[in-house]
Design an enzyme around this catalytic site. Sequence first.
Site, PDB file in Angstrom:
ATOM      1  N   GLY A  15       0.838  -1.207   0.000  1.00  0.00           N
ATOM      2  CA  GLY A  15       0.000   0.000   0.000  1.00  0.00           C
ATOM      3  C   GLY A  15       0.864   1.246   0.000  1.00  0.00           C
ATOM      4  N   ARG A  29      19.421  10.858  -2.910  1.00  0.00           N
ATOM      5  CA  ARG A  29      20.414  11.884  -2.580  1.00  0.00           C
ATOM      6  C   ARG A  29      21.548  11.331  -1.715  1.00  0.00           C
ATOM      7  NH1 ARG A  29      17.126  17.565  -3.026  1.00  0.00           N
ATOM      8  NH2 ARG A  29      16.762  17.214  -5.245  1.00  0.00           N
ATOM      9  N   ARG A  76       1.125  -4.744  -6.055  1.00  0.00           N
ATOM     10  CA  ARG A  76       1.177  -6.017  -5.341  1.00  0.00           C
ATOM     11  C   ARG A  76       1.473  -7.062  -6.412  1.00  0.00           C
ATOM     12  NH1 ARG A  76      -0.697  -4.498  -0.108  1.00  0.00           N
ATOM     13  NH2 ARG A  76      -2.208  -2.833  -0.242  1.00  0.00           N
ATOM     14  N   ASP A 107       4.954  -5.290   6.011  1.00  0.00           N
ATOM     15  CA  ASP A 107       5.263  -6.686   6.344  1.00  0.00           C
ATOM     16  C   ASP A 107       5.482  -7.593   5.136  1.00  0.00           C
ATOM     17  OD1 ASP A 107       5.218  -6.654   9.007  1.00  0.00           O
ATOM     18  OD2 ASP A 107       3.196  -7.455   9.247  1.00  0.00           O
ATOM     19  N   GLY A 108       4.543  -7.533   4.190  1.00  0.00           N
ATOM     20  CA  GLY A 108       4.601  -8.390   3.007  1.00  0.00           C
ATOM     21  C   GLY A 108       5.854  -8.103   2.198  1.00  0.00           C
ATOM     22  N   THR A 130       4.104   2.445   5.645  1.00  0.00           N
ATOM     23  CA  THR A 130       2.706   1.990   5.666  1.00  0.00           C
ATOM     24  C   THR A 130       1.956   2.863   6.665  1.00  0.00           C
ATOM     25  OG1 THR A 130       1.228   0.202   6.367  1.00  0.00           O
ATOM     26  CG2 THR A 130       3.445   0.118   7.238  1.00  0.00           C
ATOM     27  N   ASP A 132      -0.415   2.055   8.561  1.00  0.00           N
ATOM     28  CA  ASP A 132      -0.985   1.325   9.710  1.00  0.00           C
ATOM     29  C   ASP A 132      -0.119   1.325  10.971  1.00  0.00           C
ATOM     30  OD1 ASP A 132      -3.127   0.691   8.157  1.00  0.00           O
ATOM     31  OD2 ASP A 132      -2.378  -1.283   7.569  1.00  0.00           O
ATOM     32  N   ASP A 134       1.995  -0.815  11.888  1.00  0.00           N
ATOM     33  CA  ASP A 134       1.910  -2.146  12.499  1.00  0.00           C
ATOM     34  C   ASP A 134       3.220  -2.927  12.386  1.00  0.00           C
ATOM     35  OD1 ASP A 134       1.788  -2.353   9.769  1.00  0.00           O
ATOM     36  OD2 ASP A 134       0.189  -3.833   9.705  1.00  0.00           O
ATOM     37  N   ARG A 176      -6.760  -3.090   9.616  1.00  0.00           N
ATOM     38  CA  ARG A 176      -7.364  -4.419   9.666  1.00  0.00           C
ATOM     39  C   ARG A 176      -6.840  -5.224  10.855  1.00  0.00           C
ATOM     40  NH1 ARG A 176     -10.240  -5.198   5.213  1.00  0.00           N
ATOM     41  NH2 ARG A 176      -9.190  -4.009   3.611  1.00  0.00           N
ATOM     42  N   GLU A 192     -15.866   9.325  21.907  1.00  0.00           N
ATOM     43  CA  GLU A 192     -16.458   8.763  23.125  1.00  0.00           C
ATOM     44  C   GLU A 192     -16.037   7.316  23.322  1.00  0.00           C
ATOM     45  OE1 GLU A 192     -18.171  11.146  21.399  1.00  0.00           O
ATOM     46  OE2 GLU A 192     -17.782  12.348  23.191  1.00  0.00           O
ATOM     47  N   SER A 220     -24.402  14.262  21.589  1.00  0.00           N
ATOM     48  CA  SER A 220     -23.885  13.660  20.351  1.00  0.00           C
ATOM     49  C   SER A 220     -22.668  12.821  20.725  1.00  0.00           C
ATOM     50  CB  SER A 220     -23.486  14.737  19.344  1.00  0.00           C
ATOM     51  OG  SER A 220     -22.412  15.471  19.853  1.00  0.00           O
ATOM     52  N   ARG A 261      -4.972   7.504   2.947  1.00  0.00           N
ATOM     53  CA  ARG A 261      -3.649   7.253   2.380  1.00  0.00           C
ATOM     54  C   ARG A 261      -3.074   8.467   1.663  1.00  0.00           C
ATOM     55  NH1 ARG A 261      -2.141   2.120   2.345  1.00  0.00           N
ATOM     56  NH2 ARG A 261      -3.667   0.481   2.108  1.00  0.00           N
TER      57      ARG A 261
HETATM   58  P1  ATP Z   1       0.864  -2.810   3.480  1.00  0.00           P
HETATM   59  O1  ATP Z   1       1.123  -2.979   4.949  1.00  0.00           O
HETATM   60  O2  ATP Z   1       0.679  -1.397   3.095  1.00  0.00           O
HETATM   61  O3  ATP Z   1      -0.226  -3.727   2.960  1.00  0.00           O
HETATM   62  P2  ATP Z   1       2.782  -4.717   2.550  1.00  0.00           P
HETATM   63  O4  ATP Z   1       4.201  -4.595   2.182  1.00  0.00           O
HETATM   64  O5  ATP Z   1       2.473  -5.598   3.740  1.00  0.00           O
HETATM   65  O6  ATP Z   1       2.223  -3.254   2.717  1.00  0.00           O
HETATM   66  P3  ATP Z   1       1.686  -6.704   0.741  1.00  0.00           P
HETATM   67  O7  ATP Z   1       0.723  -6.567  -0.378  1.00  0.00           O
HETATM   68  O8  ATP Z   1       1.364  -7.658   1.830  1.00  0.00           O
HETATM   69  O9  ATP Z   1       1.954  -5.229   1.287  1.00  0.00           O
HETATM   70  O10 ATP Z   1       3.107  -7.149   0.129  1.00  0.00           O
HETATM   71  C1  ATP Z   1       3.688  -6.422  -0.930  1.00  0.00           C
HETATM   72  C2  ATP Z   1       4.291  -7.352  -1.913  1.00  0.00           C
HETATM   73  O11 ATP Z   1       5.347  -8.104  -1.280  1.00  0.00           O
HETATM   74  C3  ATP Z   1       3.366  -8.427  -2.485  1.00  0.00           C
HETATM   75  O12 ATP Z   1       2.572  -7.947  -3.546  1.00  0.00           O
HETATM   76  C4  ATP Z   1       4.352  -9.475  -2.952  1.00  0.00           C
HETATM   77  O13 ATP Z   1       4.907  -9.120  -4.206  1.00  0.00           O
HETATM   78  C5  ATP Z   1       5.448  -9.380  -1.890  1.00  0.00           C
HETATM   79  N1  ATP Z   1       5.213 -10.445  -0.903  1.00  0.00           N
HETATM   80  C6  ATP Z   1       4.308 -10.465   0.092  1.00  0.00           C
HETATM   81  N2  ATP Z   1       4.326 -11.640   0.743  1.00  0.00           N
HETATM   82  C7  ATP Z   1       5.261 -12.402   0.128  1.00  0.00           C
HETATM   83  C8  ATP Z   1       5.759 -13.731   0.310  1.00  0.00           C
HETATM   84  N3  ATP Z   1       5.280 -14.529   1.267  1.00  0.00           N
HETATM   85  N4  ATP Z   1       6.732 -14.157  -0.512  1.00  0.00           N
HETATM   86  C9  ATP Z   1       7.233 -13.371  -1.479  1.00  0.00           C
HETATM   87  N5  ATP Z   1       6.791 -12.113  -1.712  1.00  0.00           N
HETATM   88  C10 ATP Z   1       5.840 -11.631  -0.926  1.00  0.00           C
END
Ligand code: ATP
Length: 328
Positions: A15, A29, A76, A107-108, A130, A132, A134, A176, A192, A220, A261
């Site tokens: 994201g 830079r 993604r 994370d991803g 990100t 979030d 998180d 989430r 509140e 309210s 965002r």
């Molecule tokens: P956000 O927190 O904003 O969602 P994110 O980095 O967690 O950001 P993801 O969509 O979970 O977003 O991951 C980004 C990209 O990282 C994925 O589209 C994929 O290409 C890669 N990725 C995620 N998980 C894996 C995995 N288990 N193995 C290899 N690549 C991954």
Amino acid sequence: MNEPIKKIAVLTSGGDAPGMNAAIRAVVRACTYYRVDCVGVYRGYQGLIEGDFETLSARHVSNIINKGGTILKSARSEEFKTVEGRAKAYENLKKAGIGALVIIGGDGTFTGGLKFIEEFNFPVVGIPGTIDNDIYGTDNTIGYDTALNTVVEVIDKIRDTASSHNRLFFIEVMGRDAGFIALNSGIGAGAEEILIPEKNLGLDRLVESLDKSREKGKTSSIVVVSEGDKIGKNVFELADYIKEKYPFYDIRVSVLGHMQRGGSPSCYDRVLASRLGVAAVEAILDRTSGVMVGVTNNEVTSVGFNKAIKMNHDINEELLKVAEITSV
Ligand code: ATP
């Protein structure tokens, strides 16, 4: 791994978040400053697989520090989750003479980076971007502060109309799996009640809290709900439930969505992104790999991808107490 690194690539993934541009700018830079070439990769890991690269000079990143989104675009990529996809990415990096990679995302993104290092022993350093907040290993992620300010500004506006019509507003904010945006914006905007995924406060507690508000003469109310709150009802079902119980309430629901965002990054996010962009390049030049740089207690720190991914960034219990006390 021992050859000098002469070219570093940077990408944004997952994201988008306000401040990613400031981080790209700082990476480019810092590369210029330390006399290494910098290459921008478009569309995250998908661009890595397709070889969608552009050499970036310090001037390419003029006038972007104040812009939301990411000039490199984000994506993604399902293909990067496959060994074949990652092998293509590796070949493209080698062909372009790139010696290390800076990944900006969540994370991803770091999970993908870790696999890439394990498979190809290619140096990768991460920057947390990100909204979030998180991610373990940094007090704040890039984009979180801006998102909070956006949410508070919108809730302030909703409060004007809520108080003019004696309305009860349920406002859904992003998060989430993490309630940082809900908890902090809720405190900042004087909500509140705040519902977050980390705590299951239950419907009874919400009802009790609304009862108390009425008894105290509040006409309210604002309830901030994180997308992933644990009551198990979405914000509309929650509103319907309360409406059934209290037909006299004029209830409205507002889902803030993607506006959270966008926007120009706050000064805090620009400074954070600038520090982390420089730190990431310095880490690579120090031959570090597999870490995410962060800022903890106002010091630049780093943490292994493994920890950043697996460990939780805990909700501050003191903030929960403050939320409860200040909503009496
Ligand atoms: P956000 O927190 O904003 O969602 P994110 O980095 O967690 O950001 P993801 O969509 O979970 O977003 O991951 C980004 C990209 O990282 C994925 O589209 C994929 O290409 C890669 N990725 C995620 N998980 C894996 C995995 N288990 N193995 C290899 N690549 C991954």
